[in-house]
Design a protein around this motif. Structure first.
Motif, mmCIF file in Angstrom:
data_model
loop_
_atom_site.group_PDB
_atom_site.id
_atom_site.type_symbol
_atom_site.label_atom_id
_atom_site.label_comp_id
_atom_site.label_asym_id
_atom_site.label_seq_id
_atom_site.Cartn_x
_atom_site.Cartn_y
_atom_site.Cartn_z
ATOM 1 N N GLU A 20 45.532 85.057 94.244
ATOM 2 C CA GLU A 20 46.301 86.212 94.714
ATOM 3 C C GLU A 20 45.983 86.536 96.176
ATOM 4 O O GLU A 20 46.875 86.902 96.946
ATOM 5 N N GLU A 21 44.713 86.381 96.576
ATOM 6 C CA GLU A 21 44.320 86.653 97.962
ATOM 7 C C GLU A 21 44.975 85.647 98.916
ATOM 8 O O GLU A 21 45.513 86.029 99.954
ATOM 9 N N THR A 63 39.381 85.794 85.923
ATOM 10 C CA THR A 63 39.266 86.763 87.007
ATOM 11 C C THR A 63 38.920 86.179 88.371
ATOM 12 O O THR A 63 39.649 86.430 89.317
ATOM 13 N N LYS A 119 41.853 83.895 89.589
ATOM 14 C CA LYS A 119 43.089 84.676 89.757
ATOM 15 C C LYS A 119 43.034 85.488 91.052
ATOM 16 O O LYS A 119 44.009 85.521 91.814
ATOM 17 N N GLU A 120 41.895 86.121 91.311
ATOM 18 C CA GLU A 120 41.755 86.925 92.529
ATOM 19 C C GLU A 120 41.852 86.063 93.784
ATOM 20 O O GLU A 120 42.456 86.468 94.779
#
Length: 91
Positions: free
Chosen positions: A50-51, A43, A46-47
């Motif tokens: 993606e950001e 998590t 990954k965030e």
């Protein structure tokens, strides 16, 4: 001779802009190609990936290819992990 000099100078000044655009596009393509790897990340990582990908795409849309390349490169570095291997830590 002045025309040739002016042409050479103009070409030298525009080359970095093309290089930044290419870096932006290439890195965004690499991120798109890595979507399967991104989906397996834990998590927080990954965030973050993606950001940075989102910021890179926004910068490209705004015409800021240097910022696009920077964010895309950061996302790719996160995918590679500290050892240079693809980071697939699902934790």
């Amino acid at each position: 001779m002045k025309r040739i000099s002016a042409f050479v100078i103009a070409a030298a000044l525009t080359a970095p802009a093309f290089a930044a655009s290419d870096l932006c596009d290439v890195n965004l393509q690499k991120l798109d190609d890595s979507s399967a790897v991104i989906s397996t990340l834990g998590t927080p990582l990954k965030e973050q990936v993606e950001e940075h990908t989102k910021l890179a795409k926004e910068a490209k849309a705004a015409g800021n290819v240097k910022e696009c390349g920077s964010h895309a490169e950061q996302a790719l570095q996160m995918l590679k992990g500290p050892n240079g291997d693809t980071n697939t830590d699902a934790g």
